[in-house]
Scaffold this motif. Structure first.
Motif, PDB file in Angstrom:
ATOM      1  N   GLU A  43       0.885  -1.091  -0.016  1.00  0.00           N
ATOM      2  CA  GLU A  43      -0.110  -0.052   0.166  1.00  0.00           C
ATOM      3  C   GLU A  43       1.028   1.329  -0.001  1.00  0.00           C
ATOM      4  O   GLU A  43       2.086   1.209   0.603  1.00  0.00           O
ATOM      5  N   LEU A  81      -3.636   3.742  -1.792  1.00  0.00           N
ATOM      6  CA  LEU A  81      -3.840   2.898  -2.955  1.00  0.00           C
ATOM      7  C   LEU A  81      -3.347   1.455  -2.661  1.00  0.00           C
ATOM      8  O   LEU A  81      -1.828   1.427  -2.070  1.00  0.00           O
ATOM      9  N   ALA A  93      -2.599  -3.000  -3.117  1.00  0.00           N
ATOM     10  CA  ALA A  93      -2.779  -4.133  -4.029  1.00  0.00           C
ATOM     11  C   ALA A  93      -2.393  -5.432  -3.027  1.00  0.00           C
ATOM     12  O   ALA A  93      -1.669  -5.235  -2.128  1.00  0.00           O
ATOM     13  N   GLN A 121      -6.439  -8.163  -5.794  1.00  0.00           N
ATOM     14  CA  GLN A 121      -7.225  -7.127  -5.567  1.00  0.00           C
ATOM     15  C   GLN A 121      -6.540  -5.885  -5.646  1.00  0.00           C
ATOM     16  O   GLN A 121      -5.318  -5.832  -5.020  1.00  0.00           O
ATOM     17  N   ILE A 122      -7.100  -4.905  -6.368  1.00  0.00           N
ATOM     18  CA  ILE A 122      -6.430  -3.621  -6.259  1.00  0.00           C
ATOM     19  C   ILE A 122      -7.493  -2.857  -6.116  1.00  0.00           C
ATOM     20  O   ILE A 122      -8.600  -2.686  -6.254  1.00  0.00           O
ATOM     21  N   GLY A 123      -7.053  -1.730  -5.000  1.00  0.00           N
ATOM     22  CA  GLY A 123      -8.312  -0.661  -4.821  1.00  0.00           C
ATOM     23  C   GLY A 123      -7.602   0.546  -4.105  1.00  0.00           C
ATOM     24  O   GLY A 123      -6.526   0.808  -3.777  1.00  0.00           O
ATOM     25  N   LEU A 124      -8.856   1.504  -3.760  1.00  0.00           N
ATOM     26  CA  LEU A 124      -8.337   2.512  -2.683  1.00  0.00           C
ATOM     27  C   LEU A 124      -9.160   2.543  -1.520  1.00  0.00           C
ATOM     28  O   LEU A 124     -10.296   2.077  -1.449  1.00  0.00           O
ATOM     29  N   GLN A 125      -8.443   2.921  -0.438  1.00  0.00           N
ATOM     30  CA  GLN A 125      -9.049   3.018   0.778  1.00  0.00           C
ATOM     31  C   GLN A 125      -8.960   4.438   1.434  1.00  0.00           C
ATOM     32  O   GLN A 125      -7.862   4.790   1.644  1.00  0.00           O
TER      33      GLN A 125
END
Length: 360
Positions: A298, A307, A309, A353-357
């Motif tokens: 991150e 961001l 992964a 998984q790839i995302g924004l927190q």
């Protein structure tokens, strides 16, 4: 689901609404220049489980079911030195049955069928623990010995040696688990005497080992092949490390973690081949240990926003934490007449998984 012709069955979880009210009182006393802390608390809970409409469920239970419980805890902690603290505690617990456990009627993916039990009682438990926390330099170690006694444990039991139907029941005897828990963490940069600067690097190891796991209700089943507690891992271990940089424009962290789940005992509701896979339908299996490896990275792209992964089950292990017939297993343990073309059940494989927190 299994059958000819195929028929729509109810979900595996019944719909319900829970409402509860509780009063909790706790008192803490500090003695010996705050090195000794005594604490005691009691909680009185009143609750209601209301059954809601569940599609395709026959024999719906209407109305609501009330419950109440009194639980308590006492404990003491003593800071013996700057680096050693000791503690002891005892507490009681309570769990009300869910609507599923009271009124279920569903088919498992393996072709078995499970019914709820309107007469089922709440679970209660009593726990005792003694432990110590040791902090020295860059390292911290926490060790605890515990005993947990569960009465009226809610579980499932097969209707017979040749039946694929099970019912939710209260275990006829106590479940007794004694074991040890260990948690440790080390600041690797400090332990090597390096100058950290913007770098951070920590390693950790957390685990437990249940050296005594006895189901005192097993004697009520003449065909039981073990008195081990079902659905409880004998041991578990998580090893990991986190490293990265802080105090820079885009702080980042990478974590590598390995998780070991030890053997677990389970009388499955699946339809397995008898006697090719198991001698009878009420045979209690011992599932072998398995290891999963997970990665996560991150980076802070702005204050409060990361961001990330992650890859879970990095090595794509084909496993299931409880079910016996694993998809792709050869020769299969499943009785394929009841599986609608599948060959067993597996937990997710490699998961990316790839995302924004965002936190605010």
């Amino acid at each position: 689901m299994p059958g000819n012709p195929l028929a729509q069955v109810s979900p595996q979880d019944n719909n319900q609404t829970d409402q509860f009210h509780a009063l909790y009182l706790e008192d803490t006393q500090r003695l010996l220049d705050d090195r000794l802390v005594l604490r005691a608390g009691v909680r009185q809970t009143y609750g209601t489980t209301r059954f809601e409409f569940t599609p395709y469920l026959t024999g719906q239970i209407n109305g609501a079911r009330p419950y109440e419980a009194t639980t308590a805890s006492v404990g003491a902690a003593y800071q013996a030195t700057d680096w050693a603290a000791f503690r002891v505690g005892a507490s009681s617990g309570f769990r009300a049955p869910t609507a599923t456990e009271i009124a279920a009627d569903y088919n498992t993916f393996g072709g078995g069928r499970i019914f709820g039990n309107p007469a089922i009682r709440p679970e209660t438990s009593e726990q005792v623990e003694v432990g110590t926390t040791l902090t020295r330099g860059a390292s911290r170690l926490d060790v605890a010995l515990f005993q947990n006694v569960i009465s009226d444990r809610i579980t499932t039991r097969s209707r017979g040696a040749n039946s694929n139907t099970s019912d939710y029941i209260n275990n006829p005897g106590d479940v007794v688990i004694r074991g040890i828990e260990v948690q440790s963490e080390t600041d690797m940069i400090r332990s090597f005497g390096w100058e950290p600067g913007v770098w951070h690097w920590r390693a950790y190891a957390n685990g437990n080992y249940n050296f005594d796991m006895k189901d005192e209700g097993a004697r009520a089943v003449p065909s039981a092949n073990t008195d081990r507690v079902e659905r409880v891992y004998e041991y578990q271990l998580a090893l990991g490390t986190r490293f990265g940089q802080a105090g820079i424009r885009y702080p980042w962290t990478i974590q590598v973690q390995g998780v070991l789940n030890g053997p677990v005992w389970y009388n499955t509701e699946e339809n397995l081949r008898v006697p090719a896979a198991e001698p009878s339908r009420d045979y209690i299996w011992r599932k072998d240990p398995f290891v999963l490896v997970n990665l996560r990275g991150e980076v802070d792209v702005m204050p409060g926003v990361k961001l990330f992964a992650q890859v879970r089950n990095l090595f794509d292990v084909n496993y299931h934490p409880l079910f016996i017939a694993i998809a792709g297993q050869q020769p299969t343990l499943a009785d394929l007449r009841f599986y609608n073309g599948s060959g067993g059940t597996s937990a997710p494989g490699r998961d990316v998984q790839i995302g924004l927190q965002a936190r605010f």
